[in-house]
Design a protein around this motif. Sequence first.
Motif: not given
Length: 490
Positions: A173-174, A194, A214-217, A220-223
């Motif tokens: 993820l990150w 979110r 954060t991510s929309d899913s 991921g992917p997470y930003t």
Amino acid sequence: MRIVPNPVLPGCHPDPSVCRVGEDYFLVTSTFSYHPGIPVHHSRDLVTWRLVGHVLDGESWLPLEGNTVSHGVWAPTIRHHDGVFYVVFTVVRGDEGATTYVATTTDPSGRWTVPTPLEADGIDPSLFFDQDGRAWFTAARDAVAPDATGPGEIWMRELDLGSLTLVGPTRILWHGALTGQWVEAPHIYERDGRYHLIGAEGGTGRNHAVTAATSDSVTGPYTTDPRSPLLTHRHLGSGEAVQYVGHADLVESPDGEAWALLLGVRPVAGHHTLGREVLLVPVEWDEHGPVLAPGAGRVQGVLPGLPDTASGPADWVSLRGPVVSEVADGAVTLHPQPVPLSGRGIPAFLGRRQDMHGFVFETLLATEHIGEHDAGVVALQDENTFLAARVRRRADGCVVRVTGRMGGAEVTRTEVPVAGDVVLRIRSDGRSYEFVAGTSDGEHLLAAFPHTALSTETAGGFVGVLLGVVNEAPEDAGPLTFRGVRYDAP
């Protein structure tokens, strides 16, 4: 939002995790090699906490012989879903590696299941239950991804709730927000569709920080949230009352207020002896995610100086496993073991967390009952750093002396003859530890040590001081009763 008094749970209670069910909050924390493991605290207001049970006790206990004090049970997470409480945690066994487990119950103050091992690398496990009922397991490990941007990574797999096994692909993820820092302590939250991944970076010392992505899913992917770190005290200087702030878990009250529970320490002259304590800060959500300690950017409510009050009834703990003992009405009866505090077995020791800077801890021993016993009071960091005032019998009578270890080196002070009832006392003003013997002819100061001798900064490791009693002797020497056990402000 209101300012609350901090810490809300003083003494060595690191890595707090919290969940709410109705109006009830439940909190778990790391216990390393203490027995019983993973205390469960309950609250209705997030400020006043009451111990209601332990995840690891009785049949659910996992043996820890051979561990250092700072190995053992690390970073549990507690979550609730469809009437079941889940706690995931990691047991670190030194060179033997680490194993992650999950335990469950329908009553957090009752019995928990025997922990089920999970096929999971790393430490700091967490669970997230999405709105579709799927359960997602996350943890922190050394980075294995070829495109890793940091030394650590947060990874994810789905948890099958029927079999309590991890299923499906592993997703990375990150790699954290801070260049060169190891990311840990992941927790995921969903808000308005979110997903927000909260982590900790900067180690367990003064550079500790709360970071986010954060991510929309959920997968991921997470930003990285560019506001990271969301909370840290590393920029506030050595004079700040609270240091080492990080490892946050978020919870929402029944009326919609958001809060974060996290850890921090209260050092004295740059050294802390109480361990990492539980702190509480308000949270606001905006369009970017959570804002911790809005308008302040720091933990508030910590009084200056060293005013303290004890947190309540003792959570008596032993080391690495259960001991034969009885605790009732201010008396502790402890059956002997020939296991030294400096070893990695299960000594005849019971202690409680030091949760005040200034304190008196004392007990009374009747020397007529001292045979082969080497028994007394102890201030213990770990197997390499502890100090004790102990009574033992010589050919011409009983003596009391201070012994222990500092940085692994033996410590011994002059013996003082005693007879009859003797009060053994440890007292502190926050800056020193004094060991005292009270007899019929008055009080005798046996030895005094600066608080730095027992600090985590000196000893290393991840724990605070335990104040307790010890009865080191052959098993057939017979139990001793420590009467009038008292822990209070000076």
